[in-house]
Design a protein around this motif. Structure first.
Motif, PDB file in Angstrom:
ATOM      1  N   LYS A  45       1.839  -2.539  -7.628  1.00 33.16           N
ATOM      2  CA  LYS A  45       2.231  -3.054  -8.941  1.00 33.16           C
ATOM      3  C   LYS A  45       2.555  -4.528  -8.827  1.00 33.16           C
ATOM      4  CE  LYS A  45       4.310   1.204 -10.555  1.00 33.16           C
ATOM      5  NZ  LYS A  45       4.946   1.827  -9.383  1.00 33.16           N
ATOM      6  N   LYS A  46       2.326  -5.247  -9.899  1.00 32.92           N
ATOM      7  CA  LYS A  46       2.617  -6.675  -9.899  1.00 32.92           C
ATOM      8  C   LYS A  46       4.115  -6.905  -9.738  1.00 32.92           C
ATOM      9  CE  LYS A  46      -1.053  -9.171 -12.088  1.00 32.92           C
ATOM     10  NZ  LYS A  46      -1.687  -9.385 -13.367  1.00 32.92           N
ATOM     11  N   GLY A  47       4.442  -7.919  -8.968  1.00 35.72           N
ATOM     12  CA  GLY A  47       5.836  -8.277  -8.815  1.00 35.72           C
ATOM     13  C   GLY A  47       6.583  -7.379  -7.847  1.00 35.72           C
ATOM     14  N   GLN A  48       5.938  -6.314  -7.444  1.00 35.25           N
ATOM     15  CA  GLN A  48       6.575  -5.414  -6.496  1.00 35.25           C
ATOM     16  C   GLN A  48       6.653  -6.109  -5.134  1.00 35.25           C
ATOM     17  OE1 GLN A  48       4.215  -1.928  -6.242  1.00 35.25           O
ATOM     18  NE2 GLN A  48       5.636  -0.831  -4.920  1.00 35.25           N
ATOM     19  N   LEU A  49       7.720  -5.882  -4.431  1.00 42.04           N
ATOM     20  CA  LEU A  49       7.812  -6.447  -3.100  1.00 42.04           C
ATOM     21  C   LEU A  49       6.846  -5.697  -2.197  1.00 42.04           C
ATOM     22  CD1 LEU A  49      11.630  -6.950  -2.726  1.00 42.04           C
ATOM     23  CD2 LEU A  49       9.873  -8.695  -2.906  1.00 42.04           C
ATOM     24  N   MET A  50       6.064  -6.442  -1.467  1.00 43.67           N
ATOM     25  CA  MET A  50       5.031  -5.761  -0.713  1.00 43.67           C
ATOM     26  C   MET A  50       5.108  -6.107   0.755  1.00 43.67           C
ATOM     27  SD  MET A  50       1.964  -5.386  -3.234  1.00 43.67           S
ATOM     28  CE  MET A  50       1.200  -6.940  -2.937  1.00 43.67           C
ATOM     29  N   HIS A  51       6.338  -6.119   1.243  1.00 41.44           N
ATOM     30  CA  HIS A  51       6.499  -6.501   2.642  1.00 41.44           C
ATOM     31  C   HIS A  51       5.750  -5.555   3.581  1.00 41.44           C
ATOM     32  CE1 HIS A  51       9.201  -9.118   0.812  1.00 41.44           C
ATOM     33  NE2 HIS A  51      10.298  -8.415   0.891  1.00 41.44           N
ATOM     34  N   TYR A  52       5.539  -4.307   3.124  1.00 47.30           N
ATOM     35  CA  TYR A  52       4.870  -3.344   4.001  1.00 47.30           C
ATOM     36  C   TYR A  52       3.390  -3.690   4.200  1.00 47.30           C
ATOM     37  CZ  TYR A  52       4.308  -1.597  -0.744  1.00 47.30           C
ATOM     38  OH  TYR A  52       4.075  -1.520  -2.084  1.00 47.30           O
ATOM     39  N   CYS A  53       2.813  -4.504   3.307  1.00 43.45           N
ATOM     40  CA  CYS A  53       1.429  -4.942   3.515  1.00 43.45           C
ATOM     41  C   CYS A  53       1.325  -5.781   4.777  1.00 43.45           C
ATOM     42  CB  CYS A  53       0.952  -5.789   2.348  1.00 43.45           C
ATOM     43  SG  CYS A  53       0.871  -4.884   0.812  1.00 43.45           S
ATOM     44  N   ASP A  54       2.368  -6.599   4.998  1.00 39.21           N
ATOM     45  CA  ASP A  54       2.351  -7.442   6.192  1.00 39.21           C
ATOM     46  C   ASP A  54       2.410  -6.590   7.459  1.00 39.21           C
ATOM     47  OD1 ASP A  54       2.228  -9.704   4.677  1.00 39.21           O
ATOM     48  OD2 ASP A  54       4.374 -10.126   4.758  1.00 39.21           O
ATOM     49  N   THR A  55       3.160  -5.519   7.374  1.00 40.70           N
ATOM     50  CA  THR A  55       3.268  -4.662   8.558  1.00 40.70           C
ATOM     51  C   THR A  55       1.898  -4.147   8.967  1.00 40.70           C
ATOM     52  OG1 THR A  55       5.281  -3.915   7.476  1.00 40.70           O
ATOM     53  CG2 THR A  55       4.699  -2.851   9.528  1.00 40.70           C
ATOM     54  N   TRP A  56       1.121  -3.736   7.977  1.00 41.03           N
ATOM     55  CA  TRP A  56      -0.234  -3.261   8.258  1.00 41.03           C
ATOM     56  C   TRP A  56      -1.044  -4.340   8.969  1.00 41.03           C
ATOM     57  CZ3 TRP A  56      -3.214   1.189   7.664  1.00 41.03           C
ATOM     58  CH2 TRP A  56      -4.597   1.002   7.850  1.00 41.03           C
ATOM     59  N   SER A  57      -1.040  -5.533   8.387  1.00 37.16           N
ATOM     60  CA  SER A  57      -1.824  -6.623   8.971  1.00 37.16           C
ATOM     61  C   SER A  57      -1.410  -6.868  10.414  1.00 37.16           C
ATOM     62  CB  SER A  57      -1.633  -7.918   8.174  1.00 37.16           C
ATOM     63  OG  SER A  57      -1.805  -7.680   6.802  1.00 37.16           O
ATOM     64  N   LEU A  58      -0.093  -6.838  10.628  1.00 41.51           N
ATOM     65  CA  LEU A  58       0.403  -7.038  11.981  1.00 41.51           C
ATOM     66  C   LEU A  58      -0.190  -5.974  12.906  1.00 41.51           C
ATOM     67  CD1 LEU A  58       2.267  -8.159  14.187  1.00 41.51           C
ATOM     68  CD2 LEU A  58       4.084  -6.704  13.285  1.00 41.51           C
ATOM     69  N   GLY A  59      -0.204  -4.729  12.428  1.00 39.57           N
ATOM     70  CA  GLY A  59      -0.745  -3.639  13.238  1.00 39.57           C
ATOM     71  C   GLY A  59      -2.166  -3.940  13.694  1.00 39.57           C
ATOM     72  N   LEU A  60      -2.958  -4.414  12.739  1.00 40.63           N
ATOM     73  CA  LEU A  60      -4.352  -4.672  13.063  1.00 40.63           C
ATOM     74  C   LEU A  60      -4.485  -5.821  14.067  1.00 40.63           C
ATOM     75  CD1 LEU A  60      -6.661  -3.020  11.857  1.00 40.63           C
ATOM     76  CD2 LEU A  60      -7.337  -5.097  10.655  1.00 40.63           C
ATOM     77  N   ILE A  61      -3.641  -6.807  13.881  1.00 37.27           N
ATOM     78  CA  ILE A  61      -3.661  -7.939  14.815  1.00 37.27           C
ATOM     79  C   ILE A  61      -3.302  -7.463  16.223  1.00 37.27           C
ATOM     80  CG2 ILE A  61      -2.330  -9.997  15.459  1.00 37.27           C
ATOM     81  CD1 ILE A  61      -2.351 -10.697  12.444  1.00 37.27           C
ATOM     82  N   LEU A  62      -2.309  -6.588  16.299  1.00 40.13           N
ATOM     83  CA  LEU A  62      -1.895  -6.086  17.610  1.00 40.13           C
ATOM     84  C   LEU A  62      -3.019  -5.273  18.253  1.00 40.13           C
ATOM     85  CD1 LEU A  62       1.830  -5.156  16.906  1.00 40.13           C
ATOM     86  CD2 LEU A  62       0.934  -7.159  18.103  1.00 40.13           C
ATOM     87  N   VAL A  63      -3.742  -4.517  17.428  1.00 36.97           N
ATOM     88  CA  VAL A  63      -4.877  -3.768  17.972  1.00 36.97           C
ATOM     89  C   VAL A  63      -5.882  -4.748  18.579  1.00 36.97           C
ATOM     90  CG1 VAL A  63      -6.809  -2.265  17.425  1.00 36.97           C
ATOM     91  CG2 VAL A  63      -4.589  -1.874  16.334  1.00 36.97           C
ATOM     92  N   GLU A  64      -6.123  -5.821  17.885  1.00 36.90           N
ATOM     93  CA  GLU A  64      -7.068  -6.815  18.402  1.00 36.90           C
ATOM     94  C   GLU A  64      -6.577  -7.402  19.718  1.00 36.90           C
ATOM     95  OE1 GLU A  64      -7.497  -9.216  14.708  1.00 36.90           O
ATOM     96  OE2 GLU A  64      -9.621  -8.695  14.848  1.00 36.90           O
ATOM     97  N   LEU A  65      -5.265  -7.606  19.792  1.00 36.20           N
ATOM     98  CA  LEU A  65      -4.715  -8.114  21.053  1.00 36.20           C
ATOM     99  C   LEU A  65      -4.887  -7.095  22.179  1.00 36.20           C
ATOM    100  CD1 LEU A  65      -1.373  -9.901  20.030  1.00 36.20           C
ATOM    101  CD2 LEU A  65      -3.527 -10.932  20.726  1.00 36.20           C
ATOM    102  N   VAL A  66      -4.618  -5.852  21.821  1.00 40.72           N
ATOM    103  CA  VAL A  66      -4.726  -4.799  22.825  1.00 40.72           C
ATOM    104  C   VAL A  66      -6.157  -4.701  23.340  1.00 40.72           C
ATOM    105  CG1 VAL A  66      -4.734  -2.292  23.078  1.00 40.72           C
ATOM    106  CG2 VAL A  66      -2.763  -3.432  22.073  1.00 40.72           C
ATOM    107  N   LEU A  67      -7.088  -4.819  22.395  1.00 38.97           N
ATOM    108  CA  LEU A  67      -8.495  -4.709  22.785  1.00 38.97           C
ATOM    109  C   LEU A  67      -9.020  -6.007  23.380  1.00 38.97           C
ATOM    110  CD1 LEU A  67      -9.876  -2.720  19.750  1.00 38.97           C
ATOM    111  CD2 LEU A  67      -9.605  -1.885  22.077  1.00 38.97           C
TER     112      LEU A  67
END
Ligand SMILES: Nc1nc2c(ncn2[C@@H]2O[C@H](COP(=O)(O)OP(=O)(O)OP(=O)(O)O)[C@@H](O)[C@H]2O)c(=O)[nH]1
Ligand SMILES: [Mg+2]
Lengths: 190, 940
Positions: free
Chosen positions: B179-201
């Motif tokens: 939803k608009k205006g909703q705090l979406m800090h959890y989106c960043d967590t996802w992105s971080l996860g993917l970045i960490l996977v890339e680091l791991v690989l």
């Protein structure tokens, strides 16, 4: 602080500063005051009339501002000396200093704001009581370009003006509608 | 142990300045409901982005500047590091599957989370996490870059392109589940996860896939219960899991939880002991070691000065981290919409900053110890221009890619080839600002100038800093402000002084008399206004939300107040404006909002745009000092007295002008109310107000009368040649005023006016017994002037109260054209200790009759009895006394009489004859009766 206006206006009306008009022309000089709630567009109206400009971010008026404009009406040169006053209620005590001795007043309200119309009515009352008895009063419903947001009915204002013997026009400082007209109408009347 | 303090601005260190730019979207409508043009999105972004400059966290790059350029472009300048995670992966430095790699990855993860948590706490979602945007400094610490784009564009609403790389988008973004205006800090967590996977690989994922395929892939994760595993499976790397520490695995798995509700926020992850417990121990152990190193390093300062400066500055991170796990949560709620709580408190610690001079004399390295913001400021003074730099590097000529983009991205449909996909994304080009020119310009500055030794209170920087600075300080202000070397010295000096406020208050004051460097104006003003205490707490405890009857007036005034300025005209600016004004009205029940308060607020808000609490505190401190009781509901007596004093001041210094203005009835009531009610902030643009108030703040409220007079001075010729109408027209639109001359004249007037002549009954209570620095510090150095240090009282002076400065009633004040002078000031002018060869500073006219005069008079006075002095036509009758008077024109003329009003009348009459500098001795000759001052005049 309104202790001495007469001095100011007398000298202002004195002949010393009169432009030397052509001899066949009559020269008239009027003192005109603008009154009305804050932000209804008094300064904007004056700016439009005097300089033909409109500033969106027109600064608010503190105390009062003074401007002049000279126009030709038939064979008469009419010089308006315009006092643009501060609209905030608190500056009320300054107002008599400006309307005392004025031959004409334009009371301005904003057609998109009912309260400013109420305020205009109290100004009219005050002028009728306190200003010089033959003062010409005009009522200006400003911001007519915003008719979509209109809150003050044109006919209601017209009826009120009629009842009280006021000149009435809806104006827009933004589009210039009726701005010169209302000043000229006052000039003609005088 | 010296450490960078939390409030201290980030140092340059090994960082560079990176510039990114983008185009804001055009607004569809052109007019708002009020019929006035809508604020362009670029200005809205500009307003919102200011907040980012106040953020300060070791894992975030520092925002330095945001500029609005042509064609609705926004140019963002921030700290930049050339190394980043993408390069790290490319370099193959991550050894797959070793414990080492795990702890390295965990460290990176934790630093990113720490930065994200800080952002979240300040109401910001990053939404732009990708490998390039995770930069690494020299020591391999994470510095997130470009994290403010989503915030400054109001969640992307002010731009047409999507923010971030779709590859890192959480599934819910692609499903439009947010939803608009909703705090979406959890989106960043996802992105971080993917970045960490890339680091791991140790490699970037999905490089060969088209955007549409990537999107399908991400959407496909919806059904997956363990996304991490799914990805590894796909990549054929499942066995890697075994080589990872459990912490890393848990972290990645938690980041990649598909359901946004179940996915933790950065803050929650940081607290998760299963992830960090062991590692934190390991790390804190390591931190301790580092600390040990640090201390040893410290004792060997000479070893490597540059490394020392740099290390000691990065240290806080290691120590901060353990705290950041337990940050107090109380702030969280307010932080989301309120800003700057953390930083709004002026710091009062006196901390000895690392002032020891490194042995190295390579000054180019010394720059690294200066703050980023300061270096950027100096870079501009050295001729640096960001826009020109963009042009030079050929980037502004290009048609901005985003203009050709559709308004919204239809993710499903985009599958037509790579070139188009790239166009969808924000131009990621980063321009680096070259610092060579700056280094060249600072080359000649010796290393010791970076570390001035301040020995309070006898510090005399100007004699120590070499001839150059001393010479420059006499040049016009405008030139000084553009002079890089001069500003450098001033900034270095004030940096130290401000760091030790309030102990350095008197030195700051003294230095500010010379000039105030624009870079530190906000801080110096706060010091001069004596701001004290917990500014932020005070401000945040004020109710700024509840509607009041003043709201309408405030709302109609703000959009008309200094709106030529981009910041003040931005919606963010308006909101801040409103809150500060409302806070003032609510907290000053005895006062009311008068139109003009908005103008007064503007300079403070502009200077403290990221520190509302400070803007508010400055306004609150300014008003009682300079506009005491001006904001009373009934302020008419206050204003009348002020204006009457103003008239007297004009008469004192310029009788000719007074006589002309009186003759045409041009009284200050008609033009000067907005001047004084707003201390000229309603009639001058901001840059002029700054220079005017730089001096005003060193003085008291009567200084503003002097400013008013200096304005008249500049228009003197026009005024003298004009009638009433022309005069008043002149002021309806304030004509161009040379502000530097105005300031100079004002100081001159102030110094050449007896203090008692400026005294007002309605002065703020403090200034009469003014213990203010102004009196002690020789406000304006000059011994011929009045504003010198307090002299010891004369021995012969009668110590009665009669000599004291005393304001007269308003009625009297309004009747008297000439000012009165107190016995004290009179005695100072009389200067009985003066040697025979010194010229007297004044001429005293005794207007009593001859008998009284001969019985006892002030030494050196001339007798011109009021009754016989004037001819029929009001001219002075010629006599020897008149010749003496005329020979002394230019000196202060003090008219002395008895108790009656003859002295006042006499003064007015000679004022009409254009005699300057007339004043009347307050209470007349009687005040000296009991003293041994009066002598029997020897007959000539
Ligand atoms: N749309 C529209 N806006 C107007 C018009 N006239 C004035 N305004 C706007 O209304 C606001 C207030 O106008 P001012 O002329 O400053 O109002 P004022 O009556 O002089 O206000 P005070 O000086 O506070 O008494 C400004 O932002 C103007 O741009 C108009 O005719 N149409
Ligand atoms: Mg106005």
């Amino acid at each position: 602080m309104a202790n001495r206006q007469s001095g100011g206006s007398n000298t202002a009306g004195g002949g010393a500063q009169r432009p030397n008009g052509a001899p066949q022309n009559k020269i008239c000089q009027f003192k005109l005051v603008l009154l009305g709630e804050s932000a209804v567009g008094k300064s904007s109206l004056v700016l439009r009339f005097v300089k033909g400009q409109f500033h969106e971010y027109q600064e608010s008026t503190i105390g009062a501002a003074f401007l002049t404009q000279t126009v030709m009406l038939d064979d008469t040169t009419v010089k308006f000396e315009i006092w643009d006053t501060a609209g905030q209620e608190r500056y009320h005590s300054l107002a008599p200093m400006y309307y005392r001795g004025a031959q004409a007043a334009i009371v301005v309200y904003d057609i998109t704001n009912q309260e400013t119309f109420a305020r205009a009515k109290t100004w009219v009352k005050e002028l009728q009581r306190q200003a010089s008895p033959n003062i010409v009063i005009a009522l200006a419903g400003n911001k007519s370009d915003l008719s979509a947001k209109r809150m003050v009915d044109h006919d209601e204002a017209y009826a009120y003006a009629d009842e009280n013997g006021l000149l009435f026009m809806e104006t827009s400082a933004k589009t210039a509608m009726n701005v010169t007209d209302i000043f000229l109408a006052i000039g003609m009347f005088l | 142990m010296k450490m960078a303090l939390p409030w201290e601005d980030r140092r340059l260190g090994s960082a560079q300045f990176g510039v990114v730019f983008f185009t804001s979207s055009q607004r569809q409508e052109t007019c708002g409901t009020n019929g006035l043009p809508l604020t362009p999105n670029s200005i809205r972004i500009l307003g919102k982005s200011q907040y980012l400059k106040s953020l300060n966290h070791p894992n975030l790059v520092q925002y330095v500047d945001v500029i609005r350029a042509k064609h609705e472009r926004i140019v963002v300048v921030s700290e930049f590091h050339s190394n980043n995670l993408r390069k790290l992966i490319k370099s193959g430095q991550i050894e797959l599957g070793t414990i080492n790699a795990s702890s390295e990855i965990l460290k990176i993860g934790r630093q990113i989370l720490s930065g994200l948590e800080y952002l979240n706490k300040h109401g910001i979602t990053n939404r732009n996490l990708q490998l390039e945007n995770i930069m690494l400094d020299e020591e391999g610490n994470v510095k997130m870059f470009n994290y403010g784009l989503y915030y400054m564009t109001n969640c992307g609403k002010f731009i047409t392109f999507p923010i971030g790389s779709p590859k890192y988008f959480a599934p819910e973004i692609l499903h439009h589940n947010t939803k608009k205006g909703q705090l979406m800090h959890y989106c960043d967590t996802w992105s971080l996860g993917l970045i960490l996977v890339e680091l791991v690989l140790g490699k970037e994922l999905w490089v060969d896939l088209k955007l549409s395929e990537i999107i399908i892939k991400i959407k496909g994760f919806r059904g997956s219960s363990n996304v991490f595993k799914s990805i590894l499976e796909e990549e054929g790397q499942l066995d890697i899991v075994q080589k990872l520490s459990p912490g890393v695995r848990t972290l990645i798995e938690k980041c990649l939880i598909v359901d946004p509700v179940a996915r933790p926020w950065p803050k929650q992850l940081l607290k998760d002991m299963r992830i960090f417990s062991q590692d934190v121990q390991v790390d804190s152990c390591k931190a301790e070691c580092d600390l040990q190193d640090e201390i040893q390093l410290d004792s060997n300062v000479a070893m490597d000065s540059h490394a020392h400066i740099f290390r000691s500055l990065t240290l806080p991170f290691t120590t901060n981290f353990s705290q950041s796990c337990s940050v107090d949560e109380s702030h969280d709620n307010q932080q989301v919409n309120g800003d700057d709580q953390n930083r709004s408190n002026l710091q009062y610690f006196s901390i000895e900053k690392s002032a020891e001079m490194p042995l190295s004399t390579d000054t180019s390295d010394l720059l690294k110890g200066r703050s980023l913001k300061e270096v950027y400021y100096l870079w501009q003074l050295a001729g640096g221009d960001v826009i020109a730099e963009l042009k030079r590097q050929g980037l502004t000529r290009k048609k901005p890619a985003v203009l050709s983009l559709p308004n919204s991205m239809t993710l499903e449909g985009e599958s037509s080839g790579k070139s188009k996909e790239r166009g969808l994304l924000l131009d990621q080009t980063v321009i680096i600002l070259p610092l060579n020119e700056l280094r060249k310009r600072l080359n000649d500055i010796p290393a010791e100038d970076y570390y001035p030794l301040l020995e309070f209170p006898q510090y005399h920087p100007r004699s120590e800093n070499g001839i150059f600075v001393e010479e420059t300080s006499t040049l016009p202000l405008i030139i000084r402000e553009k002079d890089i070397e001069y500003q450098f010295h001033r900034i270095v000096l004030f940096d130290r002084l401000l760091g030790s406020y309030p102990f350095t208050k008197s030195v700051i004051y003294k230095e500010a008399i010379l000039d105030i460097p624009p870079f530190f104006r906000a801080n110096i003003w706060s010091c001069l206004l004596g701001i004290d205490g917990d500014v932020a707490h005070n401000y945040y405890s004020i109710d700024k939300e509840t509607p009041t009857s003043t709201d309408r007036q405030i709302e109609v005034d703000i959009p008309r107040c200094h709106q030529y300025d981009e910041l003040l005209s931005s919606p963010t600016g308006h909101q801040k404006f409103k809150r500060v004004l409302k806070a003032w009205v609510v907290s000053n029940k005895e006062y009311v909002y008068w139109q003009g308060l908005d103008s007064l607020c503007a300079p403070f808000l502009y200077l403290n745009f990221n520190n509302e609490a400070m803007a508010y505190s400055c306004l609150s401190a300014f008003i009682p000092k300079y506009l005491y009781n001006f904001f009373l509901k009934d302020n008419s007596v206050i204003i009348q007295e002020f204006l009457a004093k103003f008239s007297q001041l004009i008469a004192f210094h310029d009788p000719q002008l007074t006589n002309h203005l009186d003759s045409i009835g041009f009284i200050p009531e008609l033009y000067a109310i907005p001047w004084f009610l707003t201390m000229f902030s309603h009639v001058f643009p901001l840059h002029k107000i700054f220079h005017l108030w730089d001096k005003l703040l060193l003085s008291d409220s009567s200084f503003s009368l002097c400013i008013g007079l200096s304005i008249l001075f500049q228009l003197r010729e026009s005024l003298l040649n004009s009638g009433f109408n022309e005069c008043i027209l002149l002021f309806s639109d304030m004509p161009e005023i040379n502000i530097e001359r105005c300031v100079k004249d004002s100081v001159e007037v102030y110094c050449n006016t007896p203090r008692s002549a400026l005294c007002r009954k309605f002065d703020p209570p403090c200034t009469t017994q003014c213990s203010d620095l102004g009196r002690q510090v020789t406000l304006y150095d000059s011994d011929t002037h009045f504003r010198t240090t307090d002299k010891p009282p004369l021995k012969s002076s009668p110590s009665t109260d009669a000599l004291k400065t005393e304001a007269i009633s308003l009625a009297d004040l309004k009747c008297e054209k000439c000012t009165r002078i107190s016995g004290e000031d009179f005695l100072e002018l009389l200067d009985l200790t003066r040697s025979k060869f010194q010229q007297p500073k004044m001429i005293v006219i005794d207007v009593r009759n001859h008998e009284d005069y001969n019985r006892g008079a002030i030494p050196g006075s001339i007798n011109m009895p009021f009754v016989t002095a004037f001819a029929q036509d009001d001219s002075l009758i010629s006599c020897s006394e008149l010749s003496i008077l005329n020979a002394n024109i230019g000196k202060i003329i003090v008219v002395v009489g008895n108790r009656g009003d003859s002295a006042v009348k006499f003064a007015e009459k000679i004022l009409r004859l254009d005699y300057p500098k007339i004043c009347v001795l307050h209470r007349g000759i009687d005040i000296f009766r009991s003293s041994d001052i009066l002598v029997v005049p020897t007959t000539v």
